[in-house]
Write an enzyme that holds these catalytic residues in place. Sequence first.
Site, PDB file in Angstrom:
ATOM      1  N   ASN A   1       0.828  -1.212   0.000  1.00 61.27           N
ATOM      2  CA  ASN A   1       0.000   0.000   0.000  1.00 61.27           C
ATOM      3  C   ASN A   1       0.865   1.265   0.000  1.00 61.27           C
ATOM      4  O   ASN A   1       1.292   1.751   1.052  1.00 61.27           O
ATOM      5  CB  ASN A   1      -0.915  -0.044   1.240  1.00 61.27           C
ATOM      6  CG  ASN A   1      -1.896   1.101   1.267  1.00 61.27           C
ATOM      7  OD1 ASN A   1      -1.691   2.138   0.624  1.00 61.27           O
ATOM      8  ND2 ASN A   1      -2.971   0.923   2.013  1.00 61.27           N
TER       9      ASN A   1
ATOM     10  N   ASP B   1       5.144  -6.312  -3.453  1.00 62.54           N
ATOM     11  CA  ASP B   1       4.483  -7.497  -2.919  1.00 62.54           C
ATOM     12  C   ASP B   1       5.573  -8.519  -2.605  1.00 62.54           C
ATOM     13  O   ASP B   1       6.201  -9.081  -3.510  1.00 62.54           O
ATOM     14  CB  ASP B   1       3.507  -8.046  -3.969  1.00 62.54           C
ATOM     15  CG  ASP B   1       2.748  -9.255  -3.447  1.00 62.54           C
ATOM     16  OD1 ASP B   1       3.161  -9.830  -2.421  1.00 62.54           O
ATOM     17  OD2 ASP B   1       1.745  -9.622  -4.076  1.00 62.54           O
TER      18      ASP B   1
ATOM     19  N   ASN C   1       8.752  -8.016   9.463  1.00 62.05           N
ATOM     20  CA  ASN C   1       7.484  -7.878  10.192  1.00 62.05           C
ATOM     21  C   ASN C   1       6.269  -8.246   9.346  1.00 62.05           C
ATOM     22  O   ASN C   1       5.256  -8.685   9.897  1.00 62.05           O
ATOM     23  CB  ASN C   1       7.371  -6.424  10.685  1.00 62.05           C
ATOM     24  CG  ASN C   1       5.963  -6.054  11.070  1.00 62.05           C
ATOM     25  OD1 ASN C   1       5.470  -6.449  12.122  1.00 62.05           O
ATOM     26  ND2 ASN C   1       5.271  -5.315  10.198  1.00 62.05           N
TER      27      ASN C   1
ATOM     28  N   TYR D   1      -0.288 -20.668   9.622  1.00 62.52           N
ATOM     29  CA  TYR D   1       0.179 -19.430  10.276  1.00 62.52           C
ATOM     30  C   TYR D   1       1.043 -19.760  11.487  1.00 62.52           C
ATOM     31  O   TYR D   1       2.171 -19.290  11.618  1.00 62.52           O
ATOM     32  CB  TYR D   1      -1.012 -18.563  10.690  1.00 62.52           C
ATOM     33  CG  TYR D   1      -0.608 -17.313  11.450  1.00 62.52           C
ATOM     34  CD1 TYR D   1      -0.158 -16.184  10.761  1.00 62.52           C
ATOM     35  CD2 TYR D   1      -0.642 -17.260  12.846  1.00 62.52           C
ATOM     36  CE1 TYR D   1       0.243 -15.036  11.451  1.00 62.52           C
ATOM     37  CE2 TYR D   1      -0.249 -16.125  13.536  1.00 62.52           C
ATOM     38  CZ  TYR D   1       0.189 -15.016  12.834  1.00 62.52           C
ATOM     39  OH  TYR D   1       0.590 -13.880  13.522  1.00 62.52           O
TER      40      TYR D   1
ATOM     41  N   LYS E   1       5.166 -19.215  12.202  1.00 64.06           N
ATOM     42  CA  LYS E   1       5.716 -18.455  13.327  1.00 64.06           C
ATOM     43  C   LYS E   1       6.695 -19.320  14.135  1.00 64.06           C
ATOM     44  O   LYS E   1       7.654 -18.810  14.711  1.00 64.06           O
ATOM     45  CB  LYS E   1       4.591 -17.923  14.217  1.00 64.06           C
ATOM     46  CG  LYS E   1       3.731 -16.849  13.526  1.00 64.06           C
ATOM     47  CD  LYS E   1       4.550 -15.645  13.125  1.00 64.06           C
ATOM     48  CE  LYS E   1       3.737 -14.515  12.549  1.00 64.06           C
ATOM     49  NZ  LYS E   1       4.550 -13.413  12.033  1.00 64.06           N
TER      50      LYS E   1
ATOM     51  N   SER F   1      -9.125  -7.989  10.373  1.00 65.28           N
ATOM     52  CA  SER F   1      -9.549  -9.098   9.513  1.00 65.28           C
ATOM     53  C   SER F   1     -10.036 -10.285  10.340  1.00 65.28           C
ATOM     54  O   SER F   1     -10.885 -11.049   9.915  1.00 65.28           O
ATOM     55  CB  SER F   1      -8.445  -9.513   8.546  1.00 65.28           C
ATOM     56  OG  SER F   1      -7.188  -9.146   8.992  1.00 65.28           O
TER      57      SER F   1
HETATM   58  N1  LIG Z   1      -2.049  -8.242  15.377  1.00 65.39           N
HETATM   59  C1  LIG Z   1      -1.810  -9.273  16.147  1.00 65.39           C
HETATM   60  O1  LIG Z   1      -2.619  -9.624  17.025  1.00 65.39           O
HETATM   61  C2  LIG Z   1      -0.523 -10.047  16.004  1.00 65.39           C
HETATM   62  C3  LIG Z   1      -0.179 -10.979  17.003  1.00 65.39           C
HETATM   63  C4  LIG Z   1       1.021 -11.678  16.886  1.00 65.39           C
HETATM   64  C5  LIG Z   1       1.851 -11.457  15.805  1.00 65.39           C
HETATM   65  N2  LIG Z   1       1.487 -10.554  14.831  1.00 65.39           N
HETATM   66  C6  LIG Z   1       2.396 -10.372  13.700  1.00 65.39           C
HETATM   67  O2  LIG Z   1       2.753  -9.007  13.601  1.00 65.39           O
HETATM   68  C7  LIG Z   1       3.157  -8.727  12.258  1.00 65.39           C
HETATM   69  C8  LIG Z   1       2.510  -7.437  11.802  1.00 65.39           C
HETATM   70  O3  LIG Z   1       1.115  -7.637  11.714  1.00 65.39           O
HETATM   71  P1  LIG Z   1       0.065  -6.553  12.244  1.00 65.39           P
HETATM   72  O4  LIG Z   1      -0.622  -7.152  13.389  1.00 65.39           O
HETATM   73  O5  LIG Z   1       0.702  -5.256  12.398  1.00 65.39           O
HETATM   74  O6  LIG Z   1      -0.994  -6.582  11.052  1.00 65.39           O
HETATM   75  P2  LIG Z   1      -1.256  -5.609   9.819  1.00 65.39           P
HETATM   76  O7  LIG Z   1      -1.692  -4.281  10.323  1.00 65.39           O
HETATM   77  O8  LIG Z   1      -2.184  -6.364   8.935  1.00 65.39           O
HETATM   78  O9  LIG Z   1       0.159  -5.456   9.123  1.00 65.39           O
HETATM   79  C9  LIG Z   1       0.655  -6.392   8.199  1.00 65.39           C
HETATM   80  C10 LIG Z   1       1.666  -5.677   7.322  1.00 65.39           C
HETATM   81  O10 LIG Z   1       2.200  -6.644   6.398  1.00 65.39           O
HETATM   82  C11 LIG Z   1       2.106  -6.101   5.090  1.00 65.39           C
HETATM   83  N3  LIG Z   1       1.929  -7.129   4.090  1.00 65.39           N
HETATM   84  C12 LIG Z   1       0.948  -8.064   4.027  1.00 65.39           C
HETATM   85  N4  LIG Z   1       1.064  -8.787   2.908  1.00 65.39           N
HETATM   86  C13 LIG Z   1       2.151  -8.296   2.254  1.00 65.39           C
HETATM   87  C14 LIG Z   1       2.780  -8.623   1.022  1.00 65.39           C
HETATM   88  N5  LIG Z   1       2.305  -9.587   0.224  1.00 65.39           N
HETATM   89  N6  LIG Z   1       3.880  -7.915   0.635  1.00 65.39           N
HETATM   90  C15 LIG Z   1       4.358  -6.916   1.418  1.00 65.39           C
HETATM   91  N7  LIG Z   1       3.802  -6.564   2.587  1.00 65.39           N
HETATM   92  C16 LIG Z   1       2.711  -7.243   2.998  1.00 65.39           C
HETATM   93  C17 LIG Z   1       0.879  -5.186   5.140  1.00 65.39           C
HETATM   94  O11 LIG Z   1       0.980  -4.180   4.138  1.00 65.39           O
HETATM   95  P3  LIG Z   1       0.182  -4.140   2.737  1.00 65.39           P
HETATM   96  O12 LIG Z   1      -1.159  -4.732   2.953  1.00 65.39           O
HETATM   97  O13 LIG Z   1       0.204  -2.677   2.407  1.00 65.39           O
HETATM   98  O14 LIG Z   1       1.038  -4.931   1.797  1.00 65.39           O
HETATM   99  C18 LIG Z   1       1.030  -4.557   6.511  1.00 65.39           C
HETATM  100  O15 LIG Z   1       1.899  -3.466   6.445  1.00 65.39           O
HETATM  101  C19 LIG Z   1       2.763  -9.960  11.441  1.00 65.39           C
HETATM  102  O16 LIG Z   1       3.909 -10.720  11.181  1.00 65.39           O
HETATM  103  C20 LIG Z   1       1.802 -10.702  12.350  1.00 65.39           C
HETATM  104  O17 LIG Z   1       1.826 -12.080  12.102  1.00 65.39           O
HETATM  105  C21 LIG Z   1       0.331  -9.850  14.921  1.00 65.39           C
END
Ligand SMILES: NC(=O)c1ccc[n+]([C@@H]2O[C@H](COP(=O)([O-])OP(=O)(O)OC[C@H]3O[C@@H](n4cnc5c(N)ncnc54)[C@H](OP(=O)(O)O)[C@@H]3O)[C@@H](O)[C@H]2O)c1
Length: 274
Positions: A44, A68, A95, A160, A164, A201
């Site tokens: 994005n 991507d 990340n 998933y 991890k 989501s």
């Molecule tokens: N939220 C939670 O509860 C939670 C808990 C444990 C771990 N995590 C981990 O934290 C990390 C960050 O997630 P978040 O929670 O901050 O969620 P998020 O807001 O959905 O962020 C995910 C990021 O990854 C990017 N992304 C997704 N698909 C991509 C692709 N094909 N190419 C490049 N970039 C991509 C997205 O950007 P675009 O869509 O712009 O590409 C976005 O910037 C992840 O690894 C997730 O597994 C999250």
Amino acid sequence: MKTTEPSISKKPTALITGASSGIGYALAKRFAQEGYDLVIIARNEAALTALATECQTHTVSVLIIAKDLTQPAAVQEIYQSLEEKQITIDVLVNNAGMGVWGAFSETAIEEETQLVELQIMAVMRLTKVFLPSMIKRQTGKILNVGSVYSYTPVPYQSVYSASKAFLLFFSDAIRNELKEYGITVTVLCPGITTQTNFRTSLATKKEKSFLTMPAEQVAQIAYQGLLRKKAIVIPGLVNKLYVNLMRFLPRAILASGVHWIVSVFRGFKVPKKG
Ligand SMILES: NC(=O)c1ccc[n+]([C@@H]2O[C@H](COP(=O)([O-])OP(=O)(O)OC[C@H]3O[C@@H](n4cnc5c(N)ncnc54)[C@H](OP(=O)(O)O)[C@@H]3O)[C@@H](O)[C@H]2O)c1
């Protein structure tokens, strides 16, 4: 690909994937506050541009790369473009992430393949291309974003949680290989994090509770852990307790316990045979 300031700078540079929202966005702001130049990556571009504008207040240079990361050629293209601009990466933050929810028998293999490309293959590729320069300079930091699920097989999020777990094992292994070069490898294992699209989501009904933590707080704890060269960073007492409990339970009991919890709280059901 665009830069918001000239790339010639003496500041250290942090490359952050998945910086367009959530934890990555908050981490990028944190690094900018601390005076790091940034390379921010996600699909994005508009969101990355908004982030770059926010970071400008700290007079740092921000390079936006809209890519991507599930595309196998993406990492090489990123690396080449940074080489051309003579940008050296001091901190690599893996990340970017996505979720796939549902019974494995019903989910689309295309989505799971994308997840593996993003959360395993892209992490390996990025680490592979930036390590030689870190080794040569005898310094560098890597932050891999895992999850409390790194410690648990999770039914209905099987690929998933397995991805991890990969991150945790991979990081533990290379940390020991890289010690002699002064390179640190930290794994961030957050629990339920709000201010993210990931949670939107999943449609978590309760955004704020003792079980959740906002992305900015997670990023702050992660940053401090990275500076302190910690191997594992688990933000929050509840998550620490969860992980420690998981460590002592046999995996078979773990998976069936988590299956029960997920079935009750998320309403997922395994399709009945016949
Ligand atoms: N939220 C939670 O509860 C939670 C808990 C444990 C771990 N995590 C981990 O934290 C990390 C960050 O997630 P978040 O929670 O901050 O969620 P998020 O807001 O959905 O962020 C995910 C990021 O990854 C990017 N992304 C997704 N698909 C991509 C692709 N094909 N190419 C490049 N970039 C991509 C997205 O950007 P675009 O869509 O712009 O590409 C976005 O910037 C992840 O690894 C997730 O597994 C999250």
